[in-house]
Structures are given as C-alpha cells and as structure tokens.
Scaffold this motif. Structure first.
Motif, PDB file in Angstrom:
ATOM      1  N   GLY A  49       0.823  -1.169  -0.047  1.00 25.01           N
ATOM      2  CA  GLY A  49      -0.116  -0.031  -0.011  1.00 25.01           C
ATOM      3  C   GLY A  49       0.821   1.078  -0.201  1.00 25.01           C
ATOM      4  N   GLY A  50       0.472   2.429  -0.387  1.00 25.78           N
ATOM      5  CA  GLY A  50       0.869   3.475  -0.482  1.00 25.78           C
ATOM      6  C   GLY A  50       0.456   4.634   0.321  1.00 25.78           C
ATOM      7  N   ASP A  51      -0.331   4.456   1.268  1.00 24.06           N
ATOM      8  CA  ASP A  51      -0.620   5.686   2.284  1.00 24.06           C
ATOM      9  C   ASP A  51      -0.763   5.061   3.634  1.00 24.06           C
ATOM     10  N   PHE A  52      -0.229   5.861   4.515  1.00 25.90           N
ATOM     11  CA  PHE A  52      -0.179   5.392   5.897  1.00 25.90           C
ATOM     12  C   PHE A  52      -0.514   6.638   6.801  1.00 25.90           C
ATOM     13  N   ALA A  53      -1.140   6.336   7.948  1.00 27.80           N
ATOM     14  CA  ALA A  53      -1.404   7.375   8.762  1.00 27.80           C
ATOM     15  C   ALA A  53      -0.028   7.409   9.883  1.00 27.80           C
ATOM     16  N   LEU A  54       0.585   8.609   9.955  1.00 30.01           N
ATOM     17  CA  LEU A  54       1.556   8.442  10.947  1.00 30.01           C
ATOM     18  C   LEU A  54       1.455   9.538  12.174  1.00 30.01           C
ATOM     19  N   TYR A  55       1.834   9.184  13.241  1.00 30.94           N
ATOM     20  CA  TYR A  55       1.897  10.049  14.341  1.00 30.94           C
ATOM     21  C   TYR A  55       2.727   9.681  15.377  1.00 30.94           C
ATOM     22  N   LEU A  56       3.574  10.636  15.574  1.00 30.00           N
ATOM     23  CA  LEU A  56       4.944  10.414  16.661  1.00 30.00           C
ATOM     24  C   LEU A  56       5.036  11.793  17.392  1.00 30.00           C
ATOM     25  N   ASP A  57       5.141  11.540  18.639  1.00 30.87           N
ATOM     26  CA  ASP A  57       5.407  12.615  19.606  1.00 30.87           C
ATOM     27  C   ASP A  57       7.047  13.433  19.221  1.00 30.87           C
ATOM     28  N   ASP A  58       7.724  12.435  19.270  1.00 31.76           N
ATOM     29  CA  ASP A  58       9.234  12.881  19.125  1.00 31.76           C
ATOM     30  C   ASP A  58       9.487  13.464  17.914  1.00 31.76           C
ATOM     31  N   GLY A  59       9.875  14.768  17.819  1.00 31.01           N
ATOM     32  CA  GLY A  59       9.924  15.564  16.747  1.00 31.01           C
ATOM     33  C   GLY A  59      11.111  14.921  15.617  1.00 31.01           C
ATOM     34  N   LEU A  60      12.020  14.604  16.144  1.00 33.99           N
ATOM     35  CA  LEU A  60      13.137  14.040  15.191  1.00 33.99           C
ATOM     36  C   LEU A  60      12.886  12.455  14.967  1.00 33.99           C
ATOM     37  N   GLU A  61      12.209  11.768  15.517  1.00 37.09           N
ATOM     38  CA  GLU A  61      11.739  10.604  15.218  1.00 37.09           C
ATOM     39  C   GLU A  61      10.687  10.599  14.176  1.00 37.09           C
ATOM     40  N   PHE A  62       9.747  11.538  14.388  1.00 39.27           N
ATOM     41  CA  PHE A  62       8.944  12.014  13.357  1.00 39.27           C
ATOM     42  C   PHE A  62       9.420  12.453  12.016  1.00 39.27           C
ATOM     43  N   ALA A  63      10.455  13.247  12.022  1.00 39.46           N
ATOM     44  CA  ALA A  63      10.891  13.646  10.905  1.00 39.46           C
ATOM     45  C   ALA A  63      11.604  12.700  10.141  1.00 39.46           C
ATOM     46  N   ALA A  64      12.367  11.636  10.637  1.00 37.20           N
ATOM     47  CA  ALA A  64      12.994  10.468  10.150  1.00 37.20           C
ATOM     48  C   ALA A  64      11.968   9.622   9.654  1.00 37.20           C
ATOM     49  N   ALA A  65      10.765   9.492  10.092  1.00 33.77           N
ATOM     50  CA  ALA A  65       9.883   8.726   9.543  1.00 33.77           C
ATOM     51  C   ALA A  65       9.145   9.250   8.431  1.00 33.77           C
ATOM     52  N   LEU A  66       8.913  10.716   8.425  1.00 33.65           N
ATOM     53  CA  LEU A  66       8.373  11.268   7.051  1.00 33.65           C
ATOM     54  C   LEU A  66       9.202  11.072   6.094  1.00 33.65           C
ATOM     55  N   PHE A  67      10.694  11.425   6.219  1.00 28.75           N
ATOM     56  CA  PHE A  67      11.366  11.150   5.254  1.00 28.75           C
ATOM     57  C   PHE A  67      11.671   9.775   4.728  1.00 28.75           C
ATOM     58  N   GLY A  68      11.860   8.948   5.905  1.00 24.22           N
ATOM     59  CA  GLY A  68      11.797   7.454   5.545  1.00 24.22           C
ATOM     60  C   GLY A  68      10.491   7.028   4.475  1.00 24.22           C
ATOM     61  N   ALA A  69       9.317   7.572   4.812  1.00 24.24           N
ATOM     62  CA  ALA A  69       8.329   7.208   3.930  1.00 24.24           C
ATOM     63  C   ALA A  69       8.313   7.687   2.512  1.00 24.24           C
ATOM     64  N   TRP A  70       8.801   8.880   2.463  1.00 21.09           N
ATOM     65  CA  TRP A  70       8.953   9.495   1.171  1.00 21.09           C
ATOM     66  C   TRP A  70       9.891   8.618   0.371  1.00 21.09           C
ATOM     67  N   ALA A  71      11.126   8.427   1.011  1.00 19.88           N
ATOM     68  CA  ALA A  71      12.053   7.514   0.495  1.00 19.88           C
ATOM     69  C   ALA A  71      11.788   6.237  -0.022  1.00 19.88           C
ATOM     70  N   ALA A  72      10.721   5.498   0.675  1.00 16.80           N
ATOM     71  CA  ALA A  72      10.088   4.412   0.398  1.00 16.80           C
ATOM     72  C   ALA A  72       8.870   4.261  -0.622  1.00 16.80           C
ATOM     73  N   GLY A  73       8.578   5.700  -1.117  1.00 24.78           N
ATOM     74  CA  GLY A  73       7.511   5.888  -1.989  1.00 24.78           C
ATOM     75  C   GLY A  73       6.275   5.794  -1.488  1.00 24.78           C
ATOM     76  N   LYS A  74       6.096   6.299   0.013  1.00 24.73           N
ATOM     77  CA  LYS A  74       4.562   6.179   0.557  1.00 24.73           C
ATOM     78  C   LYS A  74       4.425   7.611   0.666  1.00 24.73           C
ATOM     79  N   THR A  75       2.944   7.834   1.152  1.00 22.01           N
ATOM     80  CA  THR A  75       2.466   9.030   1.417  1.00 22.01           C
ATOM     81  C   THR A  75       1.773   9.049   2.935  1.00 22.01           C
TER      82      THR A  75
END
Length: 561
Positions: A49-75
């Motif tokens: 699948g290409g779309d995933f809900a994302l919620y994290l309180d830690d700002g750095l971990e959230f930023a890593a997850a956001l860029f990781g999702a983009w790098a994996a072709g996810k939204t």
C-alpha cells in the motif's frame, strides 16, 4: 549564520548533513538521523500500500519517519489528534497506521544503514494534513514536497537572518502544518538545531538556557504568560517568537513585548494556502504584509491569494474577509463561513450541532460562541423525554456530563461546550427562527469579566466594565437601567470565591451601604479584604464618581460551600 544562499532544498535533505554540533536536534549528529530515516524507509517498504497514517510525539523521530516514508515511495497522512472518531474517518483512506497509534507499526529500534540517499522527487513526495473545511468535517489537504519547500524558502528569506544559529523550540504540534514547517522542516532545511519535544509549561520555557533560540508558539500560549515568572534568561536568549493559528490579541502582543523584550512575529495562513502574510505589532494590530512570493487581492471583500505554496498557479479564494490598506498590506475582517477559531483550532459549529442533535437526550440544540476575554462555546437545547427524565432525576450536571461524553469522540477537548441552557422551547421569532441575539440572551453574564490588578492571599483589587447586556440589569427597575444593590452583593461573593477560594457558606451581611447608582458603561474598581480567622470578607465598589457600595460579608469557617 544560515541564509537563503546556504539553505538545503528539502528534496536533497538526505544527501546533506545536519550540523554535527547540534545535540538538541540529533543526539549524535547526522549519521544518527540518516540511520533512523533508513530504519523507517525499511519499515515502510516492507508494507503493501502507498498511504499510511503517521503519528509520533518525538520531533526527530517523526522527521525521520516522514523522510523514510518518502524515500520508500509512501504518502504519510497526519491526523491532528488520536481521537477514535478521527482515526475511524481516516482508516478508509490509508493502508495502515505507523507510529504511536493503535495497531501502528514502528521502525526497528536499531538504526538502518546511515547512508545518504538520492534526491527525492518534489512532486511525487507528498503528505496529507487535516483541517476543518467549509463543511465543518476534517478534510484531507494534500501537500507536495515542492509546496512545503517553497514555503520554507519564503520563511528563510524573510526571517533567516533574524534567527541565525538559534535552536528552534516550540509549544505546538508538528502534526499540523504550522508546527511541521516551523519546528521541523524549516530547521532541517536551514541547518538549525531543533528540540525533539514540545515545551508544555511556562517553567520549561523560562529554563530553556542561555543559547540563542527561536520559539514557535501560538496565541493560546502567549495569552497566558504569567507576569510573576522570571523571564530574564529567556528574554536574553530569544532571537524571534512566532505565533500562528489565530490573531494575537493586542494585550497579549503587548505582554510578550514587555516580558520578553521583543514583539512576536505573527504569521497568517491555513493548511490549504500555506503561509500568506506576517506582521510584528507588539501592541495595536498592524496590517498584514505578504510573505515573499505571495500575491494577493481582495475580490468582493474576500481575500484571494496566489503563491507557490498552492498546488497550482490559480487564484485561491479564502474564507476570510479583508480590506486593503495603505503600504501594500491588508486587514482581516472576519470569516465568511461558520468556522470558529478557538484557541487556534478551527471549530465547526455546525458539525458539533449535528452531533448534539443526534443524541437521544435532545430534541433540538443550537451552538453559539459567547464573546468575552475568552470565547466560550454555549449550547441552548430542548431535552427529549429521556433527557428530561435524567434532568429531573439527577440534575443539570448529570445531563451535561452525558452530553459531553456523547461529544468526546467527535470533538477536541477545546471544542466541548462550557455553558449549557436547557429550555422547553428555543426562542423563536414570527418566522419560527431562533436568532443569535435571542439565543445569546439565554447566556447573559451574571458578572463582568474580572480584570485582576492586585491579588494576594488576603486582599485583591479588580476592575469591572459594567455592560448593558449583564443579566443583573433586567427586571429590577422598569423604565430605568440601574444595577440593583443585590447584584453588587452577589458580585462581592463571586469575586471573593474567585480571589481567595472561599468554600464556606455565605451567612449574612453586615454594615452594608449603598451610596451611588451604577449604570451601563461604568468602570468599577472592587476592593476585597479577606479575614480568614473570622470568615469576614470586606468589599468596596467605587468609580470616578465615588463609592457605590461597601460592607462586610460573613462566611462559615471550616466547611465546604
């Protein structure tokens, strides 16, 4: 000092290092960040699948997850909260949940291979944020990396020289566009350190340290700065204070300037439009000035904008009334739709009304904002047979509690009504319509908004603006608008309980005197003196024309009210 010339485009962020000496942002520099991005890229890539809900309180971990999702072709889809109703409405649009959500997956705790990745596609990399649209229901707003990067570029061009090497701190969530841009993406692009977690309390703000910092805040927080807090350290460190999500009241803007030594920078925009304009008033509001690259015009009294922050190059008509001013700026004149900004959250009055009217406890309900120093949401409602039975058996608090529970999974806590009136029928005119004025009459305040000037454990002085809409003016003196003396007694009791936390029963009045009449438009000053050993509250109401009333009120000692 970071400048626009050295800004790293977000699409190339994985190919560039973070400052190695930025422990607030990274713990161990850029390798750790890229390692977390790689771990999240692997976690997203392993799922269909290409779309995933994302919620994290830690700002750095959230930023890593956001860029990781983009790098994996996810939204990633970013819910603004974790309410069950929010997630239920989101589930049909996504293929899974990531982060700190029920049934959400997490990246492996051990970092992935910390290798710089290729440039991201600024058009295909997207994120979906949520806001309350014209229908009142949370609506998905899709933003491309290009749009986000263009806004970051505008912010750096406008404010980068002011921030320099400041560490970015914030009181707002990165799950919304303001926090996402200002707390995370802008620092990542400009090479600034940022705090991983939000600042929640004024004591934390005051103790942030001596290094240069920028604060990303909201009017909800800035309106409540205590004057007795020692702000000297923060004032020395602040390079800039940002405020967005709603207009900053003039008194709050002035307080920020006085306590922190600089005026807050207000930024106006929305999830749909991105940033539109800014101003720095420090007191009486100034006109809004457009951010770099933003064009605007007023059409039929409504603001329209065109900018690279939008999905296309067309003009976007906002829901904000506006008027052009001299000097190339504009003033806002309120919203066109029935969406209310409350503590910087967009609240749909219609959506809450619909939910209330679906309750088996009510036949009819109307929601309205009550003006004042702080806007309160109020409900005027007609109970059903079931609701009336609960009201008769357990009282108003029980019915209110049941209705608040009915709303809890469908409205943020800030949107829950604070005042309630249950009536046999809503007030109606000849056409059978309930006007706002008629509904508001059900909630006319009993007491002016107190403006505390002095407040200790045994004495207080408070200013009161006496307005004609006070309920105390009704029904006492036909043909004359005069405040009855009994109202001042009631005000003294209420103010005493507010100022000193009085819990004892009111017993009696002593040495009461009434000297001058009080009429609408009067400005009263109330002086209160509390004697806890005897349970006596002394009061005096006075104005420019003299003393209006004075006396003593005796309360029971050592018992609850």
């Amino acid at each position: 000092m970071a400048t626009e010339r050295t800004r790293i485009p977000l699409a190339r962020r994985l190919a560039w290092p973070l400052p190695g000496d930025a422990p607030v942002a990274t713990d161990a520099g850029n390798a750790a960040f890229l390692g977390r991005v790689a771990a999240w890229r692997e976690a997203f890539a392993a799922r269909e699948g290409g779309d995933f809900a994302l919620y994290l309180d830690d700002g750095l971990e959230f930023a890593a997850a956001l860029f990781g999702a983009w790098a994996a072709g996810k939204t990633p889809w970013l819910p603004g909260d974790r309410l069950p109703s929010t997630l239920a409405s989101l589930d049909p649009h996504v293929h899974g949940r990531a982060g700190e959500l029920p049934d959400g997956f997490l990246a492996d705790a051990s970092p992935g291979t910390p290798a710089a990745g290729p440039a991201l596609d600024p058009e295909t990399c997207q994120v979906v944020l949520f806001t309350s649209g014209s229908t009142g229901e949370p609506g998905p707003i899709r933003k491309s990396l290009r749009q986000l990067d263009s806004e970051v570029a505008a912010l750096e061009a406008c404010f980068g020289a002011t921030l320099g090497n400041a560490v970015v701190q914030g009181t707002v969530s990165h799950q919304h566009i303001y926090g996402l841009l200002f707390r995370l993406l802008w620092p990542l692009s400009a090479g600034r350190a940022f705090a991983r977690h939000r600042v929640g309390f004024n004591e934390q703000l005051a103790a942030l340290g001596d290094g240069p910092l920028a604060l990303v805040a909201s009017p909800a927080h800035l309106k409540r700065l205590p004057e007795n807090q020692d702000w000297r350290g923060l004032a020395r460190s602040l390079r800039a204070t940002f405020s967005s999500g709603g207009p900053l009241p003039a008194d709050a803007a002035q307080a920020v300037r006085q306590l922190w030594g600089q005026a807050a920078i207000e930024v106006f925009g929305s999830t749909e439009t991105g940033g539109i304009a800014w101003r720095q008033s420090g007191g009486a509001p100034k006109p809004w000035q457009p951010l770099p690259g933003v064009a605007w015009r007023v059409q039929d009294g409504v603001l329209a904008v065109r900018s690279p922050h939008l999905a296309d190059d067309d003009w976007y008509r906002t829901a904000d009334r506006a008027q052009a001013t001299a000097g190339g700026g504009f003033e806002l004149r309120g919203r066109v739709d029935r969406i209310l900004k409350l503590e910087e959250r967009r609240i749909s009055l219609g959506a809450i009304e619909r939910r209330l009217q679906a309750s088996p406890l009510l036949v009819e309900a109307r929601l309205l904002p009550l003006p004042g120093h702080r806007i309160l949401l109020a409900v005027a409602a007609v109970p059903s047979a079931e609701g009336q039975a609960l009201l008769d058996a357990a009282g108003k608090p029980a019915l209110v509690a049941a209705l608040r529970a009915w709303l809890a999974d469908h409205a943020d806590a800030i949107a829950l009504p604070r005042r309630w009136r249950f009536v046999d029928a809503l007030p109606a005119d000849a056409q059978g319509k309930s006007s706002q004025r008629a509904l508001a009459a059900l909630f006319r305040p009993l007491l002016p908004e107190p403006e505390w000037q002095v407040r200790t454990s045994t004495s207080a002085r408070v200013g009161l603006d006496v307005q004609a809409e006070l309920a105390a003016f009704e029904g006492h003196f036909p043909g004359a608008t005069i405040l009855p003396g009994v109202a001042m007694i009631d005000w003294a009791v209420r103010l005493g309980r507010l100022a000193f936390g009085l819990e004892g029963r009111f017993l009696r009045m002593e040495a009461i005197k009434f000297m001058h009449l009080v009429r609408p438009g009067s400005r009263l000053e109330a002086s209160l003196d509390w004697h806890p050993d005897t349970g006596v509250l002394g009061f005096r109401f006075q104005s420019d024309i003299g003393v209006h009333s004075s006396g003593r009120l005796r309360f029971a000692i050592g018992e609850a009210a």
